[in-house]
Enzyme design. Structure first.
Site, short mmCIF file in Angstrom:
data_model
loop_
_atom_site.label_atom_id
_atom_site.label_comp_id
_atom_site.label_asym_id
_atom_site.label_seq_id
_atom_site.Cartn_x
_atom_site.Cartn_y
_atom_site.Cartn_z
N PRO A 126 0.83 -1.22 0.00
CA PRO A 126 0.00 0.00 0.00
C PRO A 126 0.86 1.27 0.00
O PRO A 126 1.73 1.43 0.84
CB PRO A 126 -0.81 -0.11 1.30
CG PRO A 126 -0.76 -1.54 1.68
CD PRO A 126 0.56 -2.06 1.16
N GLU A 127 0.61 2.13 -0.98
CA GLU A 127 1.24 3.44 -1.02
C GLU A 127 0.13 4.48 -0.86
O GLU A 127 -1.02 4.12 -0.62
CB GLU A 127 2.01 3.62 -2.33
CG GLU A 127 3.08 2.54 -2.53
CD GLU A 127 4.02 2.84 -3.70
OE1 GLU A 127 4.27 4.02 -3.97
OE2 GLU A 127 4.50 1.89 -4.33
N LYS A 179 1.33 7.43 4.31
CA LYS A 179 0.73 6.10 4.27
C LYS A 179 0.00 5.76 5.57
O LYS A 179 -0.34 4.61 5.81
CB LYS A 179 1.82 5.05 4.03
CG LYS A 179 2.64 5.29 2.76
CD LYS A 179 3.68 4.19 2.61
CE LYS A 179 4.81 4.62 1.71
NZ LYS A 179 5.88 3.61 1.63
N ARG A 208 0.80 -10.32 6.35
CA ARG A 208 2.16 -10.40 6.90
C ARG A 208 2.34 -9.70 8.24
O ARG A 208 3.37 -9.90 8.88
CB ARG A 208 3.16 -9.87 5.87
CG ARG A 208 3.26 -10.82 4.67
CD ARG A 208 4.26 -10.36 3.65
NE ARG A 208 5.60 -10.27 4.20
CZ ARG A 208 6.64 -9.79 3.54
NH1 ARG A 208 6.48 -9.33 2.31
NH2 ARG A 208 7.83 -9.75 4.10
N ARG A 221 15.24 -2.33 -2.56
CA ARG A 221 14.04 -2.52 -3.37
C ARG A 221 14.41 -2.49 -4.85
O ARG A 221 15.34 -1.79 -5.26
CB ARG A 221 13.01 -1.42 -3.08
CG ARG A 221 12.58 -1.30 -1.64
CD ARG A 221 11.79 -2.51 -1.16
NE ARG A 221 10.65 -2.83 -2.00
CZ ARG A 221 9.45 -2.26 -1.91
NH1 ARG A 221 9.24 -1.33 -1.00
NH2 ARG A 221 8.47 -2.61 -2.71
#
Ligand code: ZN
Length: 259
Positions: free
Chosen positions: A2-3, A59, A111, A249
């Site tokens: 999610p951004e 966020k 998670r 990333r």
């Protein structure tokens, strides 16, 4: 992951489902998503409270009430759903908040890297968000240029540094830099004003479209729509895309279009 656009979507879910509603019950099915609060205390503090209008910063999503506020961070896999109580509860539904109209707000997270915190009052919310820079969607050009002035390191690292500006993650940063035709590893201090203006303009356009879509859209005309192909090519020039790593990333860019 999610951004900003995803969290803006969750804000909409929260507002439509819960704003103005009273909390009838709280069921914590997995306390692994609670941060700094026990299941028992969360339930005790929330029952009977009425939710106000949720708001987002970067966020993070804040749900105020006429008592404490909830501060949500969705980590890699978190999401908010609004369900009727008879809808089947899924394995990753961790917190169920039943509202006075019978609907249920559900926090689902596979998670459990982040989750929900309880803030006693507005000052506590501010302390929780104190380490974040201004929200990326609210950032006008002159403030953006001031933030970048004198900044060390690469432009992608700067865009995804939540303490500098809040809300951009890996996908958004790559998309913005591809649109702006700036390489992700360019040192910020080597960028000209014209390049930084292009980055800011691309950020605005990418965020507007993504917020409308509720996520970074994987359209074929977007880098995001190509980056996971087996042999990804640039949607603009058709040449193979390059990839590498930035701060752990995966970073994707076009050697031909970005300089
Ligand atoms: Zn290209």
């Amino acid at each position: 992951m999610p951004e900003l656009p995803d969290v803006e979507g969750f804000r909409g879910v929260m507002e439509r489902c819960a704003a103005g509603r009273r909390v009838d019950d709280v069921e914590v099915r997995d306390a692994g998503v609670l941060r700094g609060v026990s299941a028992r205390r969360l339930r005790r503090e929330l029952r009977g409270r009425r939710f106000g209008t949720p708001w987002r910063h970067g966020k993070q999503l804040v749900t105020p009430s006429d008592g404490p506020a909830l501060v949500w961070h969705f980590g890699m896999t978190g999401e908010l759903l609004c369900r009727t109580p008879d809808a089947a509860v899924e394995a990753h539904d961790r917190v169920l908040i039943t509202l006075d109209d019978g609907r249920q707000l559900r926090y689902r997270d596979q998670r459990k890297l982040q989750g929900v915190r309880l803030a006693a009052d507005e000052a506590a919310v501010e302390r929780m968000l104190a380490d974040l820079g201004p929200d990326a969607q609210e950032l006008d050009r002159s403030r953006f240029l001031r933030l970048m002035a004198g900044r060390r390191g690469g432009i992608k690292s700067a865009l995804t540094d939540q303490s500098l500006l809040a809300g951009l993650g890996n996908l958004l940063a790559d998309e913005i830099l591809w649109r702006a035709r700036v390489r992700p590893d360019r040192p910020v201090r080597d960028l000209g004003d014209d390049e930084l203006r292009r980055v800011h303009a691309a950020m605005g356009r990418v965020l507007r479209s993504s917020v409308r879509a509720g996520r970074v859209p994987d359209r074929r005309g977007w880098l995001t729509g190509r980056r996971d192909d087996a042999a990804p090519v640039c949607p603009r020039c058709g040449r193979p895309l390059a990839s590498g790593r930035t701060a752990g990333r995966r970073t994707v860019w076009c050697e031909h279009c970005q300089s």
